[in-house]
Design an enzyme around this catalytic site. Sequence first.
Site, PDB file in Angstrom:
ATOM      1  N   ASP A  26      36.163  62.176  37.810  1.00 22.94           N
ATOM      2  CA  ASP A  26      35.800  61.246  36.747  1.00 22.94           C
ATOM      3  C   ASP A  26      36.970  60.301  36.506  1.00 22.94           C
ATOM      4  OD1 ASP A  26      34.095  60.083  34.900  1.00 22.94           O
ATOM      5  OD2 ASP A  26      34.640  61.437  33.273  1.00 22.94           O
ATOM      6  N   GLY A  27      36.644  59.134  36.040  1.00 20.83           N
ATOM      7  CA  GLY A  27      37.645  58.149  35.678  1.00 20.83           C
ATOM      8  C   GLY A  27      37.330  57.606  34.304  1.00 20.83           C
ATOM      9  N   GLU A  86      37.460  55.629  38.719  1.00 23.90           N
ATOM     10  CA  GLU A  86      36.401  56.440  39.351  1.00 23.90           C
ATOM     11  C   GLU A  86      36.643  56.544  40.852  1.00 23.90           C
ATOM     12  OE1 GLU A  86      34.099  58.148  37.811  1.00 23.90           O
ATOM     13  OE2 GLU A  86      33.626  57.145  35.931  1.00 23.90           O
ATOM     14  N   ASP A 121      29.925  60.987  38.145  1.00 25.86           N
ATOM     15  CA  ASP A 121      29.000  60.289  37.260  1.00 25.86           C
ATOM     16  C   ASP A 121      29.080  58.774  37.455  1.00 25.86           C
ATOM     17  OD1 ASP A 121      31.357  59.585  35.982  1.00 25.86           O
ATOM     18  OD2 ASP A 121      30.933  60.711  34.151  1.00 25.86           O
ATOM     19  N   HIS A 138      28.874  62.999  30.547  1.00 23.37           N
ATOM     20  CA  HIS A 138      28.856  63.511  29.176  1.00 23.37           C
ATOM     21  C   HIS A 138      27.595  64.327  28.905  1.00 23.37           C
ATOM     22  CE1 HIS A 138      32.256  60.869  28.575  1.00 23.37           C
ATOM     23  NE2 HIS A 138      31.542  59.902  29.108  1.00 23.37           N
ATOM     24  N   ASP A 183      36.382  64.598  32.726  1.00 24.57           N
ATOM     25  CA  ASP A 183      36.472  63.567  31.695  1.00 24.57           C
ATOM     26  C   ASP A 183      37.621  63.886  30.741  1.00 24.57           C
ATOM     27  OD1 ASP A 183      35.381  61.167  30.289  1.00 24.57           O
ATOM     28  OD2 ASP A 183      35.059  62.642  28.704  1.00 24.57           O
TER      29      ASP A 183
END
Length: 152
Positions: free
Chosen positions: A9-10, A47, A70, A120, A130
């Site tokens: 995740d970024g 990301e 994501d 999320h 995250d």
Amino acid sequence: MADVTIYTDGAAQGNPGRGGYGIVLMSGPHRKELSQGFRLTTNNRMELMAVCVALEALKFDGCNVTIYSDSKYVVDAVNQRWVFGWERKGFAGKKNPDLWGRFLRVYRRHKVQFVWVKGHASTVENNRCDELAVAAANSGNLLEDTGYTPEQ
């Protein structure tokens, strides 16, 4: 060949702004978490950088890798094969050509499949990534994203 599961995740605050990435690598009984923050970057760069760093962290070539992300930006670019067309055209007019080139170099060393996950949501490891990305962006150890240019 090792089977490796990677979550990435970024995050960027301000986009552009401070940012970071978070990674969870798992293979058999092994688990490793990686993260880093940057002073000025974008969400898409973080990301993509997360995926690059994760693949570069693998100790052996030829791994069977499943990456959960994501980021539609990253997942669709690979799964829809757009990135290969961009490469043929020298990434003309595309953002983040430095990271896409870096990605393709390490991607080709493994057998990689991408799976998109809703951000999320209930994916525990994605949520952990995250947390790592946000914590890295808020840390006092921010690096310069040398590939970022304001026109991106």
